[in-house]
Design an enzyme around this catalytic site. Structure first.
Site, PDB file in Angstrom:
ATOM      1  CG  ASP A  15     -39.936  11.139 -15.628  1.00 20.95           C
ATOM      2  OD1 ASP A  15     -39.488  10.136 -15.064  1.00 20.95           O
ATOM      3  OD2 ASP A  15     -39.546  12.285 -15.376  1.00 20.95           O
ATOM      4  CE1 TYR A 179     -29.844  13.323 -19.122  1.00 21.65           C
ATOM      5  CE2 TYR A 179     -28.283  11.525 -18.929  1.00 21.65           C
ATOM      6  CZ  TYR A 179     -29.580  11.989 -18.885  1.00 21.65           C
ATOM      7  OH  TYR A 179     -30.612  11.115 -18.612  1.00 21.65           O
ATOM      8  CD  GLN A 232     -41.939   7.159 -27.330  1.00 23.02           C
ATOM      9  OE1 GLN A 232     -42.900   6.442 -27.598  1.00 23.02           O
ATOM     10  NE2 GLN A 232     -41.481   7.288 -26.099  1.00 23.02           N
ATOM     11  NE  ARG A 248     -31.126  12.884 -22.008  1.00 25.30           N
ATOM     12  CZ  ARG A 248     -31.597  14.069 -22.396  1.00 25.30           C
ATOM     13  NH1 ARG A 248     -30.886  14.860 -23.165  1.00 25.30           N
ATOM     14  NH2 ARG A 248     -32.777  14.462 -21.978  1.00 25.30           N
ATOM     15  N   GLY A 249     -30.249   8.092 -20.599  1.00 25.53           N
ATOM     16  CA  GLY A 249     -31.501   7.834 -19.908  1.00 25.53           C
ATOM     17  C   GLY A 249     -32.013   6.429 -20.163  1.00 25.53           C
ATOM     18  CD  GLU A 250     -36.243   3.098 -17.166  1.00 27.30           C
ATOM     19  OE1 GLU A 250     -37.262   2.406 -17.280  1.00 27.30           O
ATOM     20  OE2 GLU A 250     -35.927   3.675 -16.094  1.00 27.30           O
ATOM     21  CG  ASP A 251     -37.715   5.483 -24.221  1.00 30.23           C
ATOM     22  OD1 ASP A 251     -38.333   4.406 -24.217  1.00 30.23           O
ATOM     23  OD2 ASP A 251     -37.725   6.265 -25.195  1.00 30.23           O
ATOM     24  CB  SER A 252     -32.471   6.866 -25.543  1.00 33.09           C
ATOM     25  OG  SER A 252     -31.501   7.217 -24.582  1.00 33.09           O
TER      26      SER A 252
END
Length: 346
Positions: A15, A179, A232, A248-252
């Site tokens: 987020d 994760y 970042q 993993r996740g959206e940003d990465s």
């Protein structure tokens, strides 16, 4: 324009990561941004120097005591405080109200991007919210790519970076941000048995915890290196420095694709199984070679093992093709600016 971005932290990396990149890039394009966030602790290491034009403010139980700006963005469907929404409704010209949604390659994204959602009840009755979806086609909001990103990547000195991190010439270099993948032990065993020396750079947090829970250490051809928390920009450089990245996740996931280096996305697992069709839709867009597709599915626990052989050199062409296609997409921050002006009629 003055922008108010509201961020409700559920996962500190995801987020905050997305909201900060959006806020910083809007400011770099001349906008004035207030980022209202209920837990800004991750920004201490994620963006330690801040960004000109971005003001980070606490979002507490009490409503922010400020007049709304020209654009209000609620990230991932978080609701701004009712009193703030009431002030939005009282403005002579209400602000553009945008819901910045999650990233997906599923077909509903094109259908839903830009749709209005009239507010019928509550303090915002009479206002209209619009959905803004990142995505992988021209009919979506696209993906965020900073204006200086290509120049930064072109100027990056990979050999010097590897020397600073004591990585010998000729070693295969991988980054691990994940994760708790079910086949992590298989990956470590595969790398240890490889003929080529491999440095696995393990990011702080859940990835490091998952490796340590296996009581794994450097052995055979595998050298484990645990990294500290990174900003970042430092994480971007890590991705550029590697031959292969586990993201993993959206940003990465987006940053992994933008690195132009082969990567595998560990999608956030959901109890209702919604992550499975989301990953399949992404693979439909990526069109990876068959063995890379198999690796994606096994890594995410969506296909039985064993884990296919890791083949970064063979998958480099797919990464280059993906980067070319991404660079042809709309740029998300620019799209937000245009949408706020044209579609929300500021």
């Amino acid at each position: 324009m003055r922008w108010d971005i509201f961020c409700n932290v559920i996962d500190n990396h995801g987020d905050v990561g997305v909201c900060w990149r959006v806020a910083a890039e809007l400011a770099a394009r001349g906008e004035s941004v207030r980022l209202w966030i209920d837990d800004a602790s991750a920004l201490r290491w994620m963006a330690p120097h801040g960004a000109p034009g971005v003001e980070v403010l606490p979002w507490t139980d009490s409503a922010p005591d400020a007049e709304p700006g020209d654009v209000v963005v609620e990230a991932f469907g978080c609701d701004p405080p009712p009193a703030f929404v009431e002030r939005m409704a009282r403005r002579g010209t209400p602000p553009a109200w945008l819901n910045l949604e999650y990233l997906s390659a599923e077909p509903y994204v094109e259908r839903s991007h830009g749709l209005p959602s009239p507010v019928l009840h509550g303090p915002g009755a009479g206002l209209t919210k619009h959905f803004f979806y990142p995505g992988f086609t021209p009919r979506t909001g696209g993906l965020l790519r900073e204006q200086d990103l290509a120049d930064r990547r072109a100027a990056f000195d990979r050999p010097a970076w590897r020397r600073r991190h004591a990585i010998p010439a000729g070693a295969q270099v991988l980054s691990l941000f994940c994760y708790e993948p079910p086949l992590l032990a298989q990956l470590l065993a595969q790398l240890a048995a490889s003929e080529r020396p491999t440095h696995l750079l393990v990011t702080a947090g859940r990835a490091a915890n998952a490796v340590q829970a296996l009581r794994a250490g450097s052995r055979g051809s595998l050298h484990l290196q645990f990294l500290p928390l990174m900003s970042q920009r430092e994480y971007d450089e890590l991705l550029w420095a590697c031959d292969f990245n586990f993201v993993r996740g959206e940003d990465s996931a987006v940053r992994g694709l933008l690195a132009g280096v082969p990567c595998v996305w560990h999608i956030y697992p959901q109890d209702d199984g919604a992550h499975a069709p989301k990953l399949q839709a992404f693979l439909g867009w990526l069109q990876p070679p068959g063995d890379l597709r198999d690796f994606f599915l096994a890594w995410n626990g969506l296909a039985p093992g064993p884990l296919p052989e890791l083949r970064p050199d063979a998958w480099r062409g797919a990464a280059t093709e993906a980067l070319t296609r991404i660079n042809a997409l709309p740029e998300l921050a620019e799209g937000l600016q245009r949408f706020a002006v044209e579609r929300a009629r500021i």
